[in-house]
Structures are given as structure tokens and as C-alpha cells.
Design an enzyme around this catalytic site. Structure first.
Site, PDB file in Angstrom:
ATOM      1  N   SER A  67       0.809  -1.233   0.000  1.00 38.53           N
ATOM      2  CA  SER A  67       0.000   0.000   0.000  1.00 38.53           C
ATOM      3  C   SER A  67       0.838   1.278   0.000  1.00 38.53           C
ATOM      4  O   SER A  67       0.278   2.368  -0.142  1.00 38.53           O
ATOM      5  CB  SER A  67      -0.939   0.007   1.208  1.00 38.53           C
ATOM      6  OG  SER A  67      -2.026  -0.860   1.002  1.00 38.53           O
ATOM      7  N   LYS A  70       0.400   3.763  -2.759  1.00 38.80           N
ATOM      8  CA  LYS A  70      -0.631   4.795  -2.710  1.00 38.80           C
ATOM      9  C   LYS A  70      -0.034   6.192  -2.559  1.00 38.80           C
ATOM     10  O   LYS A  70      -0.674   7.185  -2.919  1.00 38.80           O
ATOM     11  CB  LYS A  70      -1.601   4.510  -1.568  1.00 38.80           C
ATOM     12  CG  LYS A  70      -2.437   3.239  -1.753  1.00 38.80           C
ATOM     13  CD  LYS A  70      -3.355   3.007  -0.570  1.00 38.80           C
ATOM     14  CE  LYS A  70      -4.346   1.872  -0.818  1.00 38.80           C
ATOM     15  NZ  LYS A  70      -3.749   0.537  -0.633  1.00 38.80           N
ATOM     16  N   SER A 131      -6.723   3.852   3.655  1.00 34.49           N
ATOM     17  CA  SER A 131      -5.957   2.980   2.757  1.00 34.49           C
ATOM     18  C   SER A 131      -6.868   2.232   1.797  1.00 34.49           C
ATOM     19  O   SER A 131      -6.634   1.062   1.468  1.00 34.49           O
ATOM     20  CB  SER A 131      -5.104   1.983   3.556  1.00 34.49           C
ATOM     21  OG  SER A 131      -4.095   1.409   2.746  1.00 34.49           O
ATOM     22  N   LYS A 240       2.609   6.411   5.245  1.00 38.20           N
ATOM     23  CA  LYS A 240       1.764   5.300   4.793  1.00 38.20           C
ATOM     24  C   LYS A 240       2.344   3.950   5.208  1.00 38.20           C
ATOM     25  O   LYS A 240       3.555   3.728   5.125  1.00 38.20           O
ATOM     26  CB  LYS A 240       1.656   5.340   3.260  1.00 38.20           C
ATOM     27  CG  LYS A 240       0.556   4.474   2.708  1.00 38.20           C
ATOM     28  CD  LYS A 240      -0.801   5.075   2.985  1.00 38.20           C
ATOM     29  CE  LYS A 240      -1.926   4.073   2.715  1.00 38.20           C
ATOM     30  NZ  LYS A 240      -1.967   2.970   3.720  1.00 38.20           N
TER      31      LYS A 240
END
Length: 401
Positions: A67, A70, A131, A240
Site C-alpha cells: 500500500s 498509494k 488505505s 503510509k
């Protein structure tokens, strides 16, 4: 040997001579920096202001981004907002294909419904805080028409940012063949996000986001930010987390303390607890064991050089940009600054002309070489003044009107 030949020989020797000024900056040690290790398979800590690497472990070894991809999706949206081609209030419709792609998925979601209209502001919150993989797909379709086209855009931007060891296949980081990154590349992306979008970066520090309703209870769905640093470390404000079976638990984080911003990346950990512990430990180490030192200020004079056949005997030497360096308190006593140039410097000389260089070296830091500029205009003398200036230099070591 005639006086003329002696003059030529002397001038030749002077032009070959390197004048080196070695400055050893000796400062008292208030604490000895201790080494540190980490259980992460890949890790890096960077001081944002100077770009200095404070810690690294396999920083250029590739692994699945999960993730943390992102962050690049968000970077592209931030860029469009900054350029004025996208607004936080702009809206888009959730396509049926985007909804079907993630409906019932085990991955993290913003819980968007098919056909509903959603703002860019909510999509960004859904990506950064929740997320949401579904939010990534919807935003990618909005900006590029399809997620495949958006992935091409991601890879082009990654190259522009200097992320040379990264490749992306989708907007969310969902596992895919030939999708990879490195700790160094993610740290670079985090650093650029902070620098390029200071107003929008605040999204990363938000701790919760409420969107949609639970279809069973009808209650609003509030999701916490998955970044553990926001809850356990003063000054933490991003960025993140990520997790896949292949990459383990990972995190790209940042924190500010006493005006210093550090970025940390960890990957390959075996639990959320280890991810929180190791990322915080590395950041604390960076703040505790290192400091940033200003070696030269803006347009500061760093020395003087003799001038050959010029209207001035001496030339001030300046650095154009401030020079800062982040060092451990253990290594700062070994800092060495070397000023080098050919002496004397022949006139004419234009102000701002590169005439010398400074090399900065210290243990554990790659040598830095920066240009040194002329701080004034110096015209060339002619006629009898040239003869007088040459004789004056031979007799007294300097010459000028």
C-alpha cells in the site's frame, strides 16, 4: 637567468600550485552516538533538509511496495491540484467495474458504492487515512480514464522523481507481477511529497476518517489511520503503511522535531507491533544521535585569493548557497572543509564566476564538492601597470593598483 625568464618560471609555478585551506571544526562532544540495528529487511533514515542518509540497510534491494504505492497515487493527485487542473471539490462517479473489482475484497476499503458520486477530497482521505483500494481505482479512472493508463503515468512520474528502481502496475499496490520498489525510492517519494505540497501534506497527519454507513447497522463507518507513529511519537505526521505476504509489514513515516524533519522507511517485518517499534526506534535514533550543522551561510565569504595582473590585489571568494550537513555527534569532530584553487587567479574576473571549490568530508558521509564564486569584478591592468603589477607580485606576493 634573466628577470623575464624568472618571472615566467615563477608565474608557471604559481599557476600550478594548489592553495588548500583545511579547516578542522572541533566541537565538544555532549554525547557519543551509538550504533543501531533493526529487524527490518530493508530500512533507511534520511534528513530531509540536507538529504543526508543517517541509517541504511539494504536500501536499494527491491521488494513489493504494497500500500505504500498509494503515496505515488496521491502525489499525482496533489500535483494536479497544485497546477489547478483538479480541485478538492471536484466529483466523480464510482463505476460499476471499480465497485465490482473490490466488492467483498479482503483488502482495505473506503466502502464506496456502485454509482455513487464522491469528491476528490473524500477520495484522498479514503486513500491516505483508510488505505482504500477502491478509492485508488476510482481516482485513477477519474484522472487517467483507466487504472492501466494511470499506472503508466505512475511509472513516468517515478522516473521523473528519480525513483529509478521502482515499477508500478496499479494505483493501490495490490500484488501484481513486476511491481517493485526500494526503501531509498520510497524515502525519496516521501521527501518530495513534503517539499512539493506543504499545504496538502497535512492529509497524511489525520488520524481518522468517517465515510459511508454500515449496511447492517446503518451507522457511519469511521476508520483510524493505520500509521502507528501518529499515536505514539511526538511530531509524527505521515505517511503510509503497507502489508503483503511477500513484503511483510512495512511503513514510510516522517516526523518533525526542533525544526528537523526525518523520513524513515522499513519493510520486511513480521508484525504490526514490530513495524511500529522499528520505525519509531530508527526515527528516535536519528533525532538523538545526529544534528544538522550550518557550515556556510548564503553568499558568505570563505576566503581571499591573490589576483594576477588585476586592478585589485585580492579577490573575495563566496559560496552562493548555504551549506548544511547532518552528522552524528560522534563524527562531527572529524569534519574537514578544504578550499582549493589555482593561485594567483588571473584577471579579468567577473563577479559570480566559478574560480574555486570547497570539498566537505566527514566519516560516514559521501564527500561533497561545491563551487566557490568570485565575490567581485576585477579588471585586467595593461601597459606599464602590467609590468608594475608583475614586479609587485614577485617581490611582495600580491599585486594591484
Amino acid at each position: 637567468m634573466t628577470a623575464n625568464s624568472q618571472c615566467k618560471k615563477h608565474r608557471h609555478m604559481q599557476n600550478l600550485q594548489k592553495l588548500i585551506l583545511a579547516v578542522l571544526i572541533l566541537l565538544p562532544l555532549s554525547a557519543m552516538a551509538q550504533g543501531i540495528t533493526t529487524d527490518a529487511r530493508h530500512a533507511v533514515v534520511i534528513e530531509v533538509e540536507t538529504g543526508d542518509v543517517l541509517f541504511s540497510k539494504e536500501p536499494d534491494v527491491m521488494f513489493p511496495p504494497a500500500s505504500m504505492s498509494k503515496m505515488l497515487t496521491v502525489y499525482l493527485a496533489f500535483e494536479q491540484i497544485k497546477e489547478g487542473s483538479l480541485s478538492l471539490d471536484d466529483t466523480t462517479r464510482v463505476s460499476d467495474s471499480a465497485w465490482r473489482q473490490w466488492a467483498g475484497s479482503e483488502g482495505s476499503l473506503m466502502f464506496l458504492g456502485a454509482g455513487e458520486t464522491v469528491t476528490v477530497n473524500d477520495l484522498l482521505h479514503g486513500i491516505i487515512v483508510s488505505s482504500g483500494n477502491d478509492a485508488c481505482t476510482v481516482l485513477a479512472e477519474m484522472l487517467a480514464g483507466s487504472e492501466d493508463a494511470f499506472a503508466v503515468w505512475m511509472n513516468d512520474k517515478a522516473q521523473d522523481l528519480g525513483m529509478t528502481n521502482s515499477q508500478f502496475q496499479n494505483a493501490s499496490g495490490w500484488p501484481a507481477p513486476n511491481q517493485y520498489t526500494t526503501a531509498h525510492d520510497l524515502a525519496l517519494l516521501a521527501e518530495r511529497t513534503v517539499r512539493d505540497f506543504p499545504e496538502l501534506y497535512k492529509f497524511y497527519g489525520e488520524k481518522s476518517f468517517t465515510y459511508g454507513k454500515d449496511f447492517r447497522t446503518g451507522q457511519p463507518i469511521t476508520q483510524p489511520n493505520r500509521n502507528p507513529l501518529l499515536y505514539r511519537m511526538d511530531g509524527a505526521d505521515g505517511l503510509k503503511t503497507g502489508h503483503t505476504q511477500a513484503s511483510g509489514y512495512s511503513l514510510t513515516g516522517s516526523a518533525v522535531r526542533d525544526g528537523r524533519r526525518l523520513v524513515v522507511v522499513v519493510s520486511g517485518l513480521d508484525s504490526m507491533a514490530a513495524r511500529a517499534r522499528e520505525s519509531q526506534s530508527l526515527l528516535e535514533y536519528g533525532f538523538r544521535a545526529f544534528d544538522t550543522y550550518t557550515l556556510f551561510g548564503n553568499s558568505q565569504t570563505v576566503g581571499e585569493a591573490d589576483v594576477w595582473l588585476g586592478s585589485k590585489a585580492k579577490l573575495p571568494l563566496i559560496v552562493e548557497e548555504p551549506l548544511k550537513l547532518t552528522l552524528s555527534r560522534r563524527d562531527r569532530s572529524a569534519l574537514k572543509v578544504t578550499l582549493s584553487y589555482n593561485s594567483p587567479i588571473a584577471a579579468p574576473i567577473a563577479k559570480g564566476q566559478p574560480v574555486a571549490s570547497i570539498t566537505v568530508s566527514a566519516p560516514g558521509v559521501e564527500d561533497r564538492k561545491i563551487p566557490v564564486l568570485a565575490g567581485a569584478d576585477v579588471s585586467q591592468v595593461g601597459g606599464f601597470s602590467r609590468i608594475g603589477a608583475a614586479l609587485e607580485y614577485l617581490l611582495f606576493g600580491s599585486a594591484g593598483n
